[in-house]
Design a protein around this motif. Structure first.
Motif, mmCIF file in Angstrom:
data_model
loop_
_atom_site.group_PDB
_atom_site.id
_atom_site.type_symbol
_atom_site.label_atom_id
_atom_site.label_comp_id
_atom_site.label_asym_id
_atom_site.label_seq_id
_atom_site.Cartn_x
_atom_site.Cartn_y
_atom_site.Cartn_z
ATOM 1 N N LEU A 147 18.877 62.108 5.445
ATOM 2 C CA LEU A 147 19.031 60.670 5.663
ATOM 3 C C LEU A 147 18.107 59.929 4.717
ATOM 4 C CD1 LEU A 147 18.939 60.640 9.577
ATOM 5 C CD2 LEU A 147 20.951 60.318 8.130
ATOM 6 N N ARG A 148 18.598 58.794 4.167
ATOM 7 C CA ARG A 148 17.791 57.952 3.278
ATOM 8 C C ARG A 148 17.504 56.632 3.993
ATOM 9 N NH1 ARG A 148 20.291 57.278 -2.177
ATOM 10 N NH2 ARG A 148 22.059 56.814 -0.869
ATOM 11 N N LEU A 149 16.227 56.231 4.028
ATOM 12 C CA LEU A 149 15.840 54.952 4.613
ATOM 13 C C LEU A 149 16.411 53.832 3.752
ATOM 14 C CD1 LEU A 149 14.133 53.444 6.779
ATOM 15 C CD2 LEU A 149 12.235 53.531 5.146
ATOM 16 N N VAL A 150 17.172 52.923 4.378
ATOM 17 C CA VAL A 150 17.786 51.822 3.631
ATOM 18 C C VAL A 150 17.379 50.451 4.150
ATOM 19 C CG1 VAL A 150 19.752 53.159 2.799
ATOM 20 C CG2 VAL A 150 19.924 51.975 4.996
ATOM 21 N N GLY A 151 16.880 50.384 5.387
ATOM 22 C CA GLY A 151 16.501 49.084 5.942
ATOM 23 C C GLY A 151 15.826 49.210 7.287
ATOM 24 N N VAL A 152 15.550 48.055 7.859
ATOM 25 C CA VAL A 152 14.966 47.984 9.198
ATOM 26 C C VAL A 152 15.730 46.918 9.985
ATOM 27 C CG1 VAL A 152 12.665 48.739 8.493
ATOM 28 C CG2 VAL A 152 13.203 46.303 8.520
ATOM 29 N N GLU A 153 15.561 46.969 11.283
ATOM 30 C CA GLU A 153 16.161 45.944 12.137
ATOM 31 C C GLU A 153 15.129 45.489 13.160
ATOM 32 O OE1 GLU A 153 20.148 44.988 14.790
ATOM 33 O OE2 GLU A 153 19.759 47.048 14.164
ATOM 34 N N PHE A 154 15.089 44.193 13.339
ATOM 35 C CA PHE A 154 14.236 43.578 14.347
ATOM 36 C C PHE A 154 15.138 43.187 15.507
ATOM 37 C CE2 PHE A 154 12.203 43.234 10.292
ATOM 38 C CZ PHE A 154 10.916 43.645 10.580
ATOM 39 N N ILE A 155 14.768 43.617 16.716
ATOM 40 C CA ILE A 155 15.627 43.458 17.893
ATOM 41 C C ILE A 155 14.764 43.032 19.073
ATOM 42 C CG2 ILE A 155 17.293 44.591 19.424
ATOM 43 C CD1 ILE A 155 17.369 46.877 17.238
ATOM 44 N N VAL A 156 15.262 42.079 19.834
ATOM 45 C CA VAL A 156 14.585 41.689 21.064
ATOM 46 C C VAL A 156 15.646 41.307 22.092
ATOM 47 C CG1 VAL A 156 14.260 39.286 20.332
ATOM 48 C CG2 VAL A 156 12.762 40.247 22.062
ATOM 49 N N LEU A 157 15.470 41.775 23.322
ATOM 50 C CA LEU A 157 16.409 41.424 24.381
ATOM 51 C C LEU A 157 16.314 39.933 24.680
ATOM 52 C CD1 LEU A 157 15.947 44.436 26.827
ATOM 53 C CD2 LEU A 157 17.718 44.110 25.092
ATOM 54 N N THR A 158 17.456 39.287 24.802
ATOM 55 C CA THR A 158 17.510 37.842 25.022
ATOM 56 C C THR A 158 16.743 37.440 26.276
ATOM 57 O OG1 THR A 158 19.647 37.764 23.931
ATOM 58 C CG2 THR A 158 19.078 35.877 25.303
#
Length: 119
Positions: free
Chosen positions: A44-55
């Motif tokens: 697997l190649r790291l391509v990005g990140v995601e920021f997530i928060v429950l509403t």
């Protein structure tokens, strides 16, 4: 599994830290998810990140402020959704793979799930 769309490219394979998703804290140096693209070798190649928060968690702690990160407004994903999660806010950052749709678009047309191993 690798998240792909029929016409929009892919989002890749997400590795998520649930505790960060639930804490209603957004920090540029502590993403909730790392995004990887499967390679032909099986790696697997790291391509990005995601920021997530429950509403619900965000609104309880920040009732008068929409979630932003470094000046970027997070996107609302309502419930029900394809991820079987409660409503949440999210922001993709394509830091290691060019995205012609922009660095903060959800889908990346240059990411593919074609190399994901089949069980």
């Amino acid at each position: 599994p690798c998240v792909s769309g029929p016409n929009s490219g892919a989002m890749g394979v997400h590795y998520v830290l649930p505790a960060r998703v639930e804490d209603a804290v957004l920090s540029a140096d502590q993403p909730e998810a790392l995004i990887y693209e499967p390679l032909p070798s099986g790696a697997l190649r790291l391509v990005g990140v995601e920021f997530i928060v429950l509403t619900e968690a965000w609104n309880a702690q920040h009732p008068d402020a929409p979630p932003t990160l470094e000046g970027h407004l997070l996107h609302l994903v309502g419930a029900p959704n394809r991820y079987r999660l409660p409503a949440f806010y999210e922001l993709h950052v394509w830091a290691w793979k060019h995205n012609p749709e922009g660095n903060f678009a959800d889908w990346n047309t240059h990411v593919t799930c074609d190399q994901q191993p089949v069980d």
